[in-house]
Structures are given as C-alpha cells and as structure tokens.
Design a protein around this motif. Structure first.
Motif, PDB file in Angstrom:
ATOM      1  N   ALA A 204     -26.297   6.857   4.887  1.00  0.00           N
ATOM      2  CA  ALA A 204     -25.169   5.952   5.142  1.00  0.00           C
ATOM      3  C   ALA A 204     -24.197   6.581   6.121  1.00  0.00           C
ATOM      4  O   ALA A 204     -22.989   6.544   5.931  1.00  0.00           O
ATOM      5  CB  ALA A 204     -24.492   5.571   3.825  1.00  0.00           C
TER       6      ALA A 204
ATOM      7  N   VAL B 177     -25.156   2.817   8.245  1.00  0.00           N
ATOM      8  CA  VAL B 177     -24.106   1.827   7.972  1.00  0.00           C
ATOM      9  C   VAL B 177     -24.246   0.617   8.907  1.00  0.00           C
ATOM     10  O   VAL B 177     -24.204  -0.531   8.479  1.00  0.00           O
ATOM     11  CB  VAL B 177     -22.704   2.472   8.102  1.00  0.00           C
ATOM     12  CG1 VAL B 177     -21.625   1.416   8.231  1.00  0.00           C
ATOM     13  CG2 VAL B 177     -22.436   3.381   6.908  1.00  0.00           C
TER      14      VAL B 177
ATOM     15  N   GLN C 168     -25.196  -3.203   7.858  1.00  0.00           N
ATOM     16  CA  GLN C 168     -24.293  -4.291   8.244  1.00  0.00           C
ATOM     17  C   GLN C 168     -25.071  -5.387   8.981  1.00  0.00           C
ATOM     18  O   GLN C 168     -24.878  -6.577   8.742  1.00  0.00           O
ATOM     19  CB  GLN C 168     -23.213  -3.698   9.144  1.00  0.00           C
ATOM     20  CG  GLN C 168     -22.051  -4.600   9.446  1.00  0.00           C
ATOM     21  CD  GLN C 168     -21.071  -3.900  10.388  1.00  0.00           C
ATOM     22  OE1 GLN C 168     -21.474  -3.129  11.265  1.00  0.00           O
ATOM     23  NE2 GLN C 168     -19.794  -4.174  10.190  1.00  0.00           N
TER      24      GLN C 168
ATOM     25  N   PRO D  45     -19.785   6.370   1.959  1.00  0.00           N
ATOM     26  CA  PRO D  45     -20.429   6.207   3.270  1.00  0.00           C
ATOM     27  C   PRO D  45     -19.654   6.942   4.365  1.00  0.00           C
ATOM     28  O   PRO D  45     -18.480   7.218   4.210  1.00  0.00           O
ATOM     29  CB  PRO D  45     -20.379   4.693   3.512  1.00  0.00           C
ATOM     30  CG  PRO D  45     -20.003   4.064   2.227  1.00  0.00           C
ATOM     31  CD  PRO D  45     -19.256   5.094   1.443  1.00  0.00           C
TER      32      PRO D  45
ATOM     33  N   GLY E  92     -18.790   0.545   5.858  1.00  0.00           N
ATOM     34  CA  GLY E  92     -19.331   1.203   4.677  1.00  0.00           C
ATOM     35  C   GLY E  92     -18.842   0.540   3.408  1.00  0.00           C
ATOM     36  O   GLY E  92     -19.607   0.343   2.456  1.00  0.00           O
TER      37      GLY E  92
ATOM     38  N   TYR F  77     -26.157  -0.545  -3.001  1.00  0.00           N
ATOM     39  CA  TYR F  77     -25.720   0.757  -2.474  1.00  0.00           C
ATOM     40  C   TYR F  77     -25.840   1.813  -3.568  1.00  0.00           C
ATOM     41  O   TYR F  77     -25.319   1.639  -4.663  1.00  0.00           O
ATOM     42  CB  TYR F  77     -24.280   0.639  -1.984  1.00  0.00           C
ATOM     43  CG  TYR F  77     -23.619   1.944  -1.616  1.00  0.00           C
ATOM     44  CD1 TYR F  77     -24.167   2.778  -0.645  1.00  0.00           C
ATOM     45  CD2 TYR F  77     -22.419   2.322  -2.218  1.00  0.00           C
ATOM     46  CE1 TYR F  77     -23.542   3.967  -0.300  1.00  0.00           C
ATOM     47  CE2 TYR F  77     -21.782   3.507  -1.867  1.00  0.00           C
ATOM     48  CZ  TYR F  77     -22.353   4.320  -0.909  1.00  0.00           C
ATOM     49  OH  TYR F  77     -21.720   5.499  -0.572  1.00  0.00           O
TER      50      TYR F  77
END
Lengths: 449, 368
Positions: free
Chosen positions: A6, A11, A15, A33, A66, A75
């Motif tokens: 991450a 990240v 996304q 993150p 994050g 996560y």
C-alpha cells in the motif's frame, strides 16, 4: 483481485480498481497506507510539510487515497505475504496464518536499502539511509546527535535535508558521485525540471547552512570502540576523517522481488540497477499470466513513477478481466511515464550505484545473520571455482540467515563477481525460498489441515 | 568434436556418482563423472543431513557399516570434515507399542554392533530434558550422527577431480547409445563421451536413464519437505527421528534446528517446493517433540527430488538387458549415509574385486 503493498503504486492501483467498481483486497505490512516514502507514524507530529518536505502534497494525496481504500477495499494492514504459489498467497497477521486466492495479483512490494559491506558497517550507530528516514518519519526520532550522511542517490540529499530541517546535527554529506558525472546528467534531468530544482534546493539549503558536501567520496571504514565514533572516507583520492555518532549510508535501493520469484516470473539483469528485476511490459504485466508488477518492487523508479505504474497496472488488470477502460487515460499515463523514465536515466547517471569496494577487507562481515566474512566468500569461490551465487550460498551459508539474503545479496554478488573477474550479470541471483520473512513455526501448525 | 574416451562413465554427480568416481580413480580406472547441473547440488546436497545406520534393514547395514568407517576418515578422503559429528541418533517412540518395535529392531540387528540402547520415557526426559513430555521412550545409536550435505556432496566431486576423474558439469546428456559394445553419450552442448562401462547414478532421474536402455524400473519420485529455524540456545545434541517416520530433526552447532517430514510438490523445470500440508504438520509435531520450538521462527524451507522404491532399497547392480550398464539409484530417502560405501562397492563391482552382500535385495531384476 489482490494488491500486495500500500505504497504509492498499490494505493493508486486500488483507487483505480475501486473507481471501476472492483473491490480489491490490499495486503500491507505497515499499519497505515503510504509505503516507505509516505510512511505514516502512529501519531502524527508536526505538520505534513515538516515531515515530508516538498513532497507533502503528494504525501497528503496518497494518504487521502489510502484512507479511501481502507474504507472501501478489503484492506488488511499489518499483514505479510510469506509465500506465494500460482493462484494462492500465504498470509500472516500477528502470528495467524491464512491463505488468499487470487485471479489477478499486483505486486507493489517496494524496495529496501541496497546494503554494501565496508569495514565497520556492523558497528552500532551505522544506519542505512532508509532506516534513518524511518526513524524520522515513522518514529519521530532524530538519530545522532552528530550524524554523517554518505553514499549515492537522490535520497542522500533529501534525508540529509530532512534531518537538518528537523534539528539534526548533520556533520557532512559524502556523495559517491562526482561533480562531472552529475553535470553530464543535467540534460536528462531537465525532463523533470521541478524535481531537479528540488534536488538543487536541498543541496543549496545544506550548503547555505554550512554543511559540507563532498563529491567523489567513498567510505573506507567506520571506526570506534563499541560504536561508531569516526568515519574514514576517501575524498578525491585523499583520506579524510569525520567525527560522528551516527553514520547514515545509502548505496541505492534494491527491489523486493521475492514474491515475483516464488511465482516464477522471468527476470532480466538490469545494468543501471546492478540487479535482477522481474520482466514486465509497459503496462506492468509480468511473464506469468495474472501477475502484475508496479512500483519500486519492479525496479527502482521512484514514487512519482510508482503512482503512474500502479494506476496503469490496475487498468491492465481491468482490461485483461474484460472491463473496458479509459484509453485516453492510458495514453496520458504512458506519456508521463516516458518523461519520468528519461529523468530516471539522468538520475542513474548522476548517482551511479557504487560497486562493492575491491578494498573490502577479508575480515569484513558480508552476511550479518550468519557472520560470513569477505575472506570466507573469496576462499570458497577460489577453492570450488564458484561462479554462481547459489553455489556460493550452498558452500558458505551466505544468504541463509534470518534475512534470506535480502541484506547481503547485493554485497555478496558484487564481491563474487569482483573476485572471479566476471560481470555481475553472469553469477545469477539467489533463489527465492519461503518464508519471505521469518515466520513462527507454531503459526504453521495452526493452519487448517 | 572428439569423444572423451574413458573406461567408466558415471551419469549423475551426486554423492553416489562422485564417491564412485573417487573410488574408481583410486583403483586407477579412467573415469568421467557427468552431471547435468552442478555436482552435489540436488538431493545429495539438500537432504536433511542425517548420517544414520539405526533403522536400516539388515541388507543395508552391510553398506552402512562400511560407510561408517568412511565417514570417520572424511578429512583424509575429501579434504573436509563436512561438519560431520557422531552426535548420536535417537529414535523416539510415541507409544509403548512403538518402543517395543524399537526393542525388536535392536534384537534383529544385534550382529551389526550398532550399540543400540533402549531408553524408557522417564530416563529419556532425564537425559534429554529438551524433549516433550508425551514421549514413551527411545532408542539411541551413540555413534550415528549428522553432517552438512551442502559441503560433503560437492567435496566428494572435487576430490574425484583432484584424483584425476574428468568431472563434466553442466553437461546434460541428450542421447545415449551403445556402439560396438561401448556406450556413446552426447551432451546438448556437443560434448561426447565414450565408455566401456556406464554407471547410472542419476538419482530421481535414474529410471529415465534406465529407460534409455529399455530397463523399466518402478521408481517413484517424491519431494521431502524440510525447514530450518533461527538459531536457538542448545536444546539437543543428538539427531532425532521418530518410529514410524514423519518427523526428523537435528540442531546444528550454530543453534539452528533443521527438520523435515512429509512431502512437497513438483514444479516445472525439475524443481520442487515444500508441501503446505507437510509444513503445517511440522508446525504441530515439532513443538510437541521439542517444546522450545513453540517460540522459534522458521527462516527457510525447501525441498529436494528423491527416487523411491516400494521396498525402500535402491537398485545397485548390473542391468539384465545391457551388458556393463550398472544401476545405482533409488535410495528411497536414505542414501546420504551409505552413499560413500556404495561408491566403493560400485568400484569393486566394476574392477571385479568384490560383490555386494545380499546383492539380490538390490538387484535391478528383483521385480521379475
């Protein structure tokens, strides 16, 4: 779809997948993150601007993305992947092991310091550059009080600047690169004039505060009784001694490639990075179907490049999964990546990776875990005509300790190549073996049979 | 390219092939040791490292006793002691019935002078306090021991080279034939070897080599799962096994505990990986045997590729179909200790100086 890591690449990839309605699982060893570069401490102290310098906006943006993935993706922080086989990852979180199937896997595993041995490098008070930065960013500690920076790479000036700004007593910066090579790299560096300006700013800022910066300088030895007290360096051919309490030394970065190796991805030797890297296409596909690569784990290219590569790899994962993606965005990413790649070539020229010093004495420990000295490596190499790193491992134990060669492989490879007078590319690389990081034996036993 | 002409060509640079090459050179026989990769880098070099006679069948004990003498002279023979120590080998019984089996084994092999000592549970815990509490007893063979296979196997090949053997590494034989009574071997890179006698010491690949000459032997390939922990404080000096199999462990001088049990899986390209179920089983068994392991970290796990026959005996003997083709493979997970003696026995067979005790148990024709 699973993302390992991450940091900036992981990240941005997460996304991107979320934006297309795919909810990935994101595995990360850190509690928050950000990766190494935008590491977040458990308690944020001071402003982001103080902690991340010029990069504070980027850091804030990655942290915001994050937070978004932490809320929307599956996560899993504080979780390590300790083994990988086709379609299945082995995880460990706080001693509990688990498996995770995947169809599409993005490895965004980042990098660690490239450690090279020199006399005294195992003395207390000698830190890697990355370690010194973690102390500052993750733990809000200033190592020192008197700290000397040495090595190569853009990180050298950045960390020295961050320490000096935070109140650290920076004694000097010893740059392996010569002024001439850095001047020659200028045209390529102009590709990212803004980033170049930042680097020059750090240098100027340090000089303006009377912090000496030396070029064409290499460490000869860290000396001291029980801890580092003095560093002897060779500056433009002459020996110079520096008194300090801490030496932070950076010989560049090395990609964390064990998972790609365990998954049987093909690797190529990279001359500039003096390392074997997993082969990937422009979009981040490895040679193994369903396995993708992005970020510094697939070759050192920096955080800005990692963000782009992470997004692009995610778009490739979506495309391969049959989801139509924004073609214009792919082209824009590609353009931006090409420009950054030219800048990276300039950086590689300006900050050539130091090879292992031929002067590294026989008494110097190369492998800390197993306490193997340079002399033992050289003796075995000659006695058995070894020109293969795995053979050297079998006969000397190099890379067989707790770190599995993550720390000593670069140094051992350089020494072997130097001792046998063969190119670094000819001696191979250590085979990846699970566990990627030490794992409690009892944890293994708790797995469902 | 001219063919290299030797009396004996050996296929396979593992411990069996390398020790045969060394013994043949000492008898003055022109020998080539041919290895597809690097000598001693396969099962010979990555096995557990137990140097154990205890538990072997009487037919193997003849070779094991001969090997026992060779192990004691390693520095003189191969120039290194290879971390060989006569630490003792303790075979544990998890039940009273298993302890009785160990006692019955002691009686069966009494003639071989292994010095086996049956120890009850209470005495065992007194003498080996690191052991777990639910062990019924054990059988100690005080002169058995352990060694570092990574060092021993390549050292035999190096000694063979020093003794004048042609050691051909990275030499994958693509084509093998008989011609005018000789064997003619052609490597992928163009090298050719001509020999009067061929020894097939190709380990897990032995059956494939045998099949080149229409010898079809029922070899089964398995991939033992092994792991090593971080260094621990001294726990136990003896090498450990368990009656019935499934777990073995030893602590090396540095403190790391090496252990294994169960099998793994094959990967493409003649590679293998530890098995998930086997690792899980090790994670349960090991702390029960040595409670200190409950807090230990595993730093590496690995596997090798081994050939097994159903009766656990290797084939050691001349082919029934092809004259002067001598097979020596399929050591069924127990080759490390006896290999140096097998090498000498092979040299004896080639030079007509002697045969094998109970040879019918090792005969390639034993399946009819």
């Amino acid at each position: 779809m699973v993302i390992v890591g991450a940091g900036p690449a992981g990240v941005r990839a997460a996304q991107t997948l979320l934006r297309y309605g795919v909810r990935p699982t994101v595995i990360d060893e850190a509690p928050l993150p950000g990766g190494q570069i935008y590491r977040q401490g458990a308690i944020a102290r001071g402003s982001a601007r103080e902690r991340y310098g010029f990069e504070w906006r980027k850091a804030r943006s990655i942290h915001a993305a994050g937070a978004e993935l932490a809320a929307q993706a599956d996560y899993r922080p504080c979780t390590a992947v300790w083994n990988a086989s086709p379609g299945l990852l082995d995880l460990v979180r706080e001693g509990e092991i688990d498996t995770l199937p995947y169809t599409h896997l993005l490895l965004a595993t980042g990098a660690t310091d490239r450690v090279l041995p020199f006399a005294g490098w195992t003395l207390p008070g000698v830190y890697s550059l990355g370690g010194a930065q973690i102390a500052l960013k993750g733990q809000h500690c200033l190592l020192g009080p008197r700290i000397l920076f040495a090595g190569s790479g853009p990180l050298l000036y950045l960390v020295a600047y961050q320490y000096a700004r935070a109140g650290g007593r920076v004694q000097a910066v010893l740059d392996y690169g010569s002024r001439a090579s850095q001047a020659k790299a200028l045209p390529a560096l102009m590709n990212q004039a803004g980033t170049l300006a930042k680097g020059l700013y750090y240098l100027g800022w340090l000089r303006a505060r009377g912090i000496p910066v030396f070029h064409a300088a290499r460490i000869d030895a860290a000396l001291g009784a029980g801890r580092v007290e003095t560093v002897r360096a060779i500056v433009e051919g002459a020996a110079v001694e520096f008194a300090c309490d801490v030496l932070a030394v950076g010989h560049g970065l090395r990609s964390e490639t064990q998972l790609a190796d365990l998954l049987d991805c093909a690797f190529d030797f990279d001359d500039a990075q003096r390392a074997w890297l997993p082969r990937r296409d422009a979009e981040g596909r490895s040679t193994v179907a369903g396995v993708y690569l992005a970020g510094d784990g697939a070759g050192i290219a920096g955080a800005a490049f990692a963000e782009l590569a992470g997004e692009r790899a995610a778009l490739a994962m979506l495309t391969d999964h049959g989801i139509a993606v924004d073609g214009a965005r792919v082209r824009a990413l590609a353009r931006h990546q090409r420009s950054l790649a030219r800048f990276r070539q300039g950086l590689d020229r300006a900050f050539a990776l130091p090879p292992a010093e031929a002067s590294c004495g026989d008494e110097v420990i190369v492998c800390r875990c197993e306490e193997i000295r340079a002399g033992a490596l050289r003796a075995a190499a000659r006695q058995y005509d070894i020109d293969d790193l795995n053979r050297l491992k079998a006969l000397t134990r190099i890379g067989m300790g707790l770190c599995q060669g993550r720390m000593c492989q670069a140094g051992a490879a350089e020494l072997l190549a130097c001792c046998r007078e063969v190119p670094l590319s000819k001696i191979g690389r250590l085979r990846g073996q699970a566990p990627v990081k030490p794992l409690a034996l009892a944890s293994l036993g708790e797995a469902a049979p | 390219m001219n063919a290299l002409h030797v009396e004996v060509a050996i296929l396979g640079g593992g411990l069996v092939g390398a020790s045969a090459a060394l013994a043949l050179r000492r008898a003055g026989v022109a020998t080539a040791l041919i290895e597809r990769g690097q000598c001693g880098a396969r099962a010979s070099g990555v096995n557990f490292g137990g140097v154990r006679r205890q538990g072997r069948s009487p037919e193997q004990l003849h070779l094991a006793q001969r090997a026992h003498g060779i192990w004691a002279r390693l520095p003189e023979i191969i120039g290194t002691e290879g971390e060989y120590v006569r630490s003792g080998h303790l075979k544990l019984a998890r039940s009273q019935a298993d302890l009785e089996k160990l006692a019955a084994y002691r009686d069966k092999v009494r003639d071989f002078d292994l010095g086996l000592e049956i120890i009850d549970g209470a005495s065992l815990r007194r003498r080996f306090p690191a052991l777990g509490s639910d062990i019924a007893g054990g059988s100690l063979c005080p002169e058995d021991g352990q060694a570092n296979p990574r060092l021993v196997a390549p050292a035999f090949a190096r000694a063979a080279a020093h003794a004048g053997a042609h050691v051909l590494e990275n030499c994958a034989i693509q084509h093998a034939d008989t011609q005018g009574g000789d064997f003619l071997l052609s490597a992928a890179d163009g090298r050719r070897i001509r020999s009067e006698i061929l020894i097939n010491a190709a380990g897990a690949w032995g059956a494939a080599v045998a099949a080149w000459f229409s010898d079809h032997l029922p070899l089964q390939v398995k991939y033992p799962t092994m792991l090593v922990t971080e260094p621990l404080t001294p726990q136990i000096g003896v090498s450990l096994g368990v009656e019935g199999g499934g777990f073995y462990a030893r602590q090396v001088a540095r403190g790391n505990v090496v252990m294994g049990g169960g099998y793994g899986v094959a990967l493409p390209g003649d590679r293998s990986r530890p098995g998930r179920a086997a690792l899980s089983e090790l994670g349960r068994t090991a702390p029960a045997v040595l409670p200190a392991l409950a807090c230990a970290s595993v730093i590496r796990c690995w596997s090798g590729i081994e050939g097994y026959f159903a009766d656990k005996n290797p084939v050691i003997g001349f082919s029934r179909n092809v004259p002067r083709l001598l097979h020596a493979f399929g050591f069924s997970g127990g080759g490390f200790q006896i290999a140096p003696a097998v090498g000498e026995a092979l040299a004896d067979m080639v030079t007509g100086r002697g045969g094998l005790a109970m040879a019918e148990r090792f005969c390639p024709g034993r399946w009819g």
